[in-house]
Design an enzyme around this catalytic site. Structure first.
Site, mmCIF file in Angstrom:
data_model
loop_
_atom_site.group_PDB
_atom_site.id
_atom_site.type_symbol
_atom_site.label_atom_id
_atom_site.label_comp_id
_atom_site.label_asym_id
_atom_site.label_seq_id
_atom_site.Cartn_x
_atom_site.Cartn_y
_atom_site.Cartn_z
ATOM 1 N N ASP A 156 0.601 -11.325 11.019
ATOM 2 C CA ASP A 156 0.707 -10.140 11.877
ATOM 3 C C ASP A 156 -0.493 -10.198 12.811
ATOM 4 O OD1 ASP A 156 0.609 -7.667 13.088
ATOM 5 O OD2 ASP A 156 0.479 -6.503 11.221
ATOM 6 N N LYS B 137 -4.370 -8.628 22.692
ATOM 7 C CA LYS B 137 -2.911 -8.637 22.652
ATOM 8 C C LYS B 137 -2.322 -7.967 23.901
ATOM 9 C CE LYS B 137 0.764 -7.523 19.346
ATOM 10 N NZ LYS B 137 0.989 -7.013 17.974
ATOM 11 N N GLU C 148 8.157 -7.386 15.056
ATOM 12 C CA GLU C 148 7.452 -6.624 14.018
ATOM 13 C C GLU C 148 8.380 -5.687 13.235
ATOM 14 O OE1 GLU C 148 4.184 -4.977 16.232
ATOM 15 O OE2 GLU C 148 3.321 -6.967 16.552
ATOM 16 N N ASP D 255 6.263 2.750 14.299
ATOM 17 C CA ASP D 255 5.015 1.981 14.172
ATOM 18 C C ASP D 255 3.906 2.636 14.989
ATOM 19 O OD1 ASP D 255 2.935 0.163 14.218
ATOM 20 O OD2 ASP D 255 4.205 -1.592 14.563
HETATM 21 P P1 ADP Z 1 -2.401 -2.488 14.958
HETATM 22 O O1 ADP Z 1 -0.987 -2.700 14.529
HETATM 23 O O2 ADP Z 1 -2.521 -1.740 16.252
HETATM 24 O O3 ADP Z 1 -3.209 -3.732 14.938
HETATM 25 P P2 ADP Z 1 -2.953 -1.044 12.448
HETATM 26 O O4 ADP Z 1 -1.561 -0.910 12.020
HETATM 27 O O5 ADP Z 1 -3.855 -1.871 11.615
HETATM 28 O O6 ADP Z 1 -3.112 -1.491 13.949
HETATM 29 O O7 ADP Z 1 -3.543 0.447 12.569
HETATM 30 C C1 ADP Z 1 -4.870 0.691 12.877
HETATM 31 C C2 ADP Z 1 -5.077 2.185 13.023
HETATM 32 O O8 ADP Z 1 -4.770 2.832 11.793
HETATM 33 C C3 ADP Z 1 -6.513 2.558 13.353
HETATM 34 O O9 ADP Z 1 -6.517 3.588 14.334
HETATM 35 C C4 ADP Z 1 -7.030 3.083 12.038
HETATM 36 O O10 ADP Z 1 -8.082 4.024 12.228
HETATM 37 C C5 ADP Z 1 -5.796 3.749 11.488
HETATM 38 N N1 ADP Z 1 -5.836 3.965 10.031
HETATM 39 C C6 ADP Z 1 -6.020 3.047 9.060
HETATM 40 N N2 ADP Z 1 -6.005 3.632 7.841
HETATM 41 C C7 ADP Z 1 -5.803 4.960 8.047
HETATM 42 C C8 ADP Z 1 -5.712 6.114 7.187
HETATM 43 N N3 ADP Z 1 -5.813 5.995 5.863
HETATM 44 N N4 ADP Z 1 -5.515 7.326 7.751
HETATM 45 C C9 ADP Z 1 -5.423 7.438 9.090
HETATM 46 N N5 ADP Z 1 -5.500 6.411 9.944
HETATM 47 C C10 ADP Z 1 -5.696 5.180 9.443
HETATM 48 MG MG MG Z 2 0.735 -3.493 14.047
#
Ligand code: ADP
Ligand code: MG
Length: 624
Positions: free
Chosen positions: A11, A73, A185, A207
Site C-alpha cells: 500500500d 503520491k 485500493e 476511505d
Molecule cells: P493514507 O492512506 O493517506 O496514506 P492512512 O490511511 O494511513 O493514510 O491515514 C492516516 C491518517 O489517519 C492520519 O491523518 C492519522 O492522523 C489518522 N489516524 C490514524 N490513527 C487514527 C486514530 N486512531 N484516530 C483518528 N485518526 C487516526
Molecule cells: Mg490509504
C-alpha cells in the site's frame, strides 16, 4: 517456493506506506522490530547527501522544510498545470520539466510538462521519490522475512488515470521490484475481507486517509470485483481535522497572550504533532489534553472533549458524505442498495466518522473489523497470494468453525455461540458486576473449544465504561454476539439500566486455516476432562467468594445473630473454606461451602427478619 516466486503486497499511501504478505494462515502486514507496520511516506535529504525515510524523516520535517519531501503520491503522473492547488501548500520546490528544459536550452525534447522536485539542487522525478519509499518498504520486508523480495503488487486509488498508474509501475521498477499488478485500493480492501468469495453484493469502500478521501462503489459478482463509480476529494482528510484543532488552540493562545504572538516554525510543527496526537487519542478516550510550551515560562494547556472535536469535524465529515451521495448517484444506487460498507484509512477509527457513515448506510453494514490502516496492504497481499497460485482456503464458511464467547470472572470461557452454528446468527446473555460501585467492565472476546480463557484464542477486548455506580450484581449488562453472512462478528455490550453501550467488530476466522481449526477441536476433546474440572473450579471459587462476602456483610449488619458457639462454628467453617480454596479439589471446596452455608443459617435468617422489619417500618412511614 523458490525465492523468485514470492510476491509482496504494498500500500503506497500519500501519508503512510506498508507491506503485506500472504502466509499459510492468511495475509499479515510486515512489522518492524518495534511492532509498527506503517512507514510515514516522508523522505528527508541532508546536505551531505544522506537520505532517511519514514518516522525519522517525519520527525525532522520542521528543521528541514525544503529538504523534506512528503505527499509525493499527489505528484505522480501529473503535469505542473494539474497541481496548482498542491504547489501552494507543499513547502519543497516543485518545478516543471518545461521550465528546466528552457533553462537548459533543450525545450524541443520535452513533450509533456512533467513535474520534478528539486532538493538541495538535485532534480528528482516523483517516480524516483516514490521509489525511495518503496525501497524502504522492500528492505523492511526483506529484513522481516529473511529473504530477498523482487516482486510486488502495488495499490493505487481507483481514480488514478493511466499516467498515474504507469508512474507507480515505474517507481516499482526503479526500486528494484517487478510490479506484477497494480490493484485498486478499494478492491484490495474487499479482498482483505474476503468479500469477493462470498455472495454477489454491492459494496461501498469509504476511505478517509491523511489528506485524501474517496468513496468507491464496487460490484462483486461471481468472484469478480468491478468499480462502478468513485468520488472524492484529494484535499480532504485527517490533516484537516488536525488543522481544526491547531487553529482552535492557536486562537486561544493568542487571545490569552496577545493577538500578535508569533509562533516559531518549531512551535507550529509541535502544535501540529500535538493536534494529531489529540485527534488520535480522542478516538478511544473521552478527552485529550494538549500542552504547548511557549517559552518564558508560559505553558498553555487545553483539554478537548470528544463532543467538541466532533463539532469541529462535522463540516469535513459532511463533505465526505456529500461525495458518498455523488458516488452512489453515479453508480445508480441508493444507500439502501449498498450491502456492505468497508471502512479504510486511519481516520475511520474515529467513532464519529463510523457513526455518520452508519447513519447514511445503516450501522450494521459498516465493516471495521480489519485495521483500517492495514486493510489495503492485507488485500494487496491476498492479490499477491492469488498471483503466486496459493489456495485461499481461509475460513469463510457458512458455519462458525469454533465456538465464540467471552471471558467470565475467574478466567473461564463463557460460550455464547457454539461451533458449527449456521451463520448468520446471534446470541446474547446478561452479565453483571462483582464489585460494589463498579463503573466499567472489560469484555474479552474469545474463540475456541477449551474451558479456560487462557487456552482459547483471544479475538479482541473492549471496555464498557460509564456504568452508574450500583451494588455488585445490580447492573444488567447484556452482551450480544451477531455474526453476519460474511462471517463478521459484532460484539456489543449494553448496560440495560443506564443504556451505556460499547461494541467491537472482528473477523473471527481471520487467519485461521482448516488445519488449525481441526487441531483446536482435537485438543479440546483431548483435554475435555481436565478442562471441565478447571471450569468447575472457577465456578465454585466464584460462588465461594460470593458466600464469603455475604457472610462478612451479614456479620456487620446483624452482629448479635449468632451465639458464641454458633460464631465459633462459622469461623471454623470459613477458615476451612478459605484453605480449601487454595487447593484444586472441587469436591473438597464444595463440601466446605456447604459447611459455611449451614453454619451461617441463623445469620441469614436474622438478616431476612431485619429486611422484613425495614420494609414494615418503611410502609408505616409512607402511610403517615
Ligand atoms: P493514507 O492512506 O493517506 O496514506 P492512512 O490511511 O494511513 O493514510 O491515514 C492516516 C491518517 O489517519 C492520519 O491523518 C492519522 O492522523 C489518522 N489516524 C490514524 N490513527 C487514527 C486514530 N486512531 N484516530 C483518528 N485518526 C487516526
Ligand atoms: Mg490509504
Amino acid at each position: 517456493m523458490a525465492t523468485d516466486d514470492l510476491i509482496i503486497g504494498i500500500d503506497l499511501g500519500t501519508t503512510n506506506s506498508l507491506a503485506g504478505v500472504m502466509t499459510p494462515a492468511g495475509p499479515v502486514v510486515v512489522r518492524d522490530a518495534a511492532g509498527s507496520a506503517l512507514i510515514p511516506s516522508v523522505i528527508a535529504f541532508t546536505p551531505d547527501g544522506a537520505v532517511t525515510v519514514g518516522a525519522a524523516a517525519k520527525a525532522h520535517a520542521v528543521e528541514n522544510p525544503l529538504a523534506t519531501v512528503y505527499s509525493v503520491k499527489r505528484l505522480m503522473g501529473k503535469g505542473v498545470q494539474d497541481l496548482a492547488e498542491d504547489l501552494r501548500v507543499l513547502p519543497y520546490a516543485v518545478v516543471g520539466s518545461r521550465q528546466v528544459a528552457l533553462a537548459e536550452g533543450q525545450l524541443d525534447e520535452i513533450q509533456r510538462d512533467l513535474v520534478w522536485v528539486r532538493v538541495n539542487g538535485r532534480l528528482m522525478t516523483p517516480q524516483e521519490l516514490s521509489a525511495v519509499i518503496l525501497k524502504e518498504v522492500k528492505a523492511r520486508a526483506e529484513a522481516a522475512l529473511g529473504r530477498a523480495v523482487t516482486q510486488a503488487v502495488i495499490t493505487v486509488p481507483a481514480y488514478f488515470d493511466d499516467a498515474q498508474r504507469q508512474a507507480t509501475r515505474d517507481a516499482g521498477r526503479i526500486a528494484g521490484l517487478e510490479v506484477k499488478r497494480i490493484v485498486n485500493e478499494p478492491t484490495a480492501a474487499v479482498l482483505a475481507y474476503g468479500l469477493d468469495q462470498r455472495q454477489d453484493a454491492t459494496v461501498a469502500v469509504y476511505d478517509l486517509g491523511g489528506g485524501t478521501f474517496d468513496l468507491s462503489v464496487l460490484k462483486i459478482a461471481g468472484g469478480v470485483c468491478q468499480v462502478l463509480s468513485t468520488h472524492g476529494d484529494t484535499h480532504l482528510g485527517g490533516d484537516d481535522l488536525d488543522r481544526e484543532l491547531m487553529d482552535l488552540i492557536a486562537g486561544e493562545v493568542r487571545s490569552r497572550y496577545g493577538e500578535h504572538l508569533e509562533f516559531t516554525p518549531a512551535t507550529r510543527q509541535a502544535l501540529r504533532l500535538f493536534a494529531e496526537a489529540a485527534k488520535i487519542r480522542i478516538s478511544d478516550h473521552p478527552t485529550a489534553t494538549v500542552e504547548v510550551d511557549l517559552g518564558e515560562g508560559r505553558v498553555f494547556s487545553r483539554t478537548i472533549a470528544r463532543e467538541e472535536f466532533e463539532a469541529l469535524s462535522a463540516k469535513w465529515i459532511d463533505r465526505t458524505l456529500e461525495h458518498c451521495r455523488l458516488a452512489l448517484g453515479d453508480a445508480g444506487k441508493t444507500p439502501a442498495q449498498i450491502d456492505r460498507v468497508v471502512m479504510v484509512g486511519g481516520c475511520t477509527r474515529i467513532p464519529y466518522v463510523r457513526r455518520r457513515v452508519g447513519e447514511l448506510f445503516g450501522p450494521a453494514k459498516v465493516y471495521t473489523a480489519v485495521n483500517p490502516d492495514e486493510v489495503v496492504a492485507l488485500g494487496a497481499a491476498v492479490q499477491a497470494g492469488i498471483l503466486m497460485g496459493l489456495k485461499r482456503d481461509l475460513l469463510l464458511l457458512d458455519v462458525t468453525p469454533l465456538s465464540l464467547g467471552i471471558e467470565t470472572l475467574g478466567g473461564a470461557m463463557g460460550k455464547l455461540i457454539l461451533r458449527n452454528t449456521t451463520v448468520p446468527c446471534q446470541a446474547s446473555e446478561v452479565f453483571t458486576t462483582y464489585v460494589d460501585g463498579q463503573t466499567s467492565v472489560d469484555i474479552h472476546v474469545l474463540q475456541g473449544e477449551r474451558e479456560l480463557a487462557a487456552d482459547c484464542r483471544s479475538l479482541g477486548r473492549f471496555q464498557l465504561r460509564g456504568i452508574p455506580p450500583m451494588p455488585a450484581g445490580g447492573p444488567r449488562i447484556r452482551v450480544g454476539f451477531l455474526i453476519d453472512a460474511n462471517g463478521i462478528l459484532n460484539v456489543s455490550a449494553r448496560e440495560e439500566r443506564s443504556g451505556r453501550e460499547a461494541s467491537v467488530q472482528i473477523t473471527p476466522s481471520h487467519g485461521l486455516t482448516r488445519q488449525e481449526v481441526d487441531a483446536m477441536v482435537k485438543e479440546s476433546l483431548a483435554k475435555a476432562r481436565p478442562d471441565m474440572v478447571a471450569h468447575q473450579l472457577i465456578d465454585l471459587r466464584n460462588e465461594a467468594g460470593r458466600i464469603l462476602r455475604a457472610v462478612e456483610k451479614a456479620l456487620i449488619n446483624v452482629p448479635q445473630a449468632l451465639s458464641s458457639e454458633q460464631r465459633l462454628l462459622l469461623d471454623g467453617a470459613v477458615a476451612m473454606l478459605k484453605t480449601r480454596l487454595q487447593q484444586d479439589d472441587p469436591d473438597q471446596i464444595y463440601a466446605a461451602m456447604n459447611l459455611v452455608n449451614d453454619a451461617a443459617m441463623p445469620l441469614t435468617q436474622a438478616q431476612m427478619d431485619q429486611v422484613m422489619k425495614q420494609t414494615v417500618v418503611g410502609k408505616k412511614l409512607e402511610d403517615l
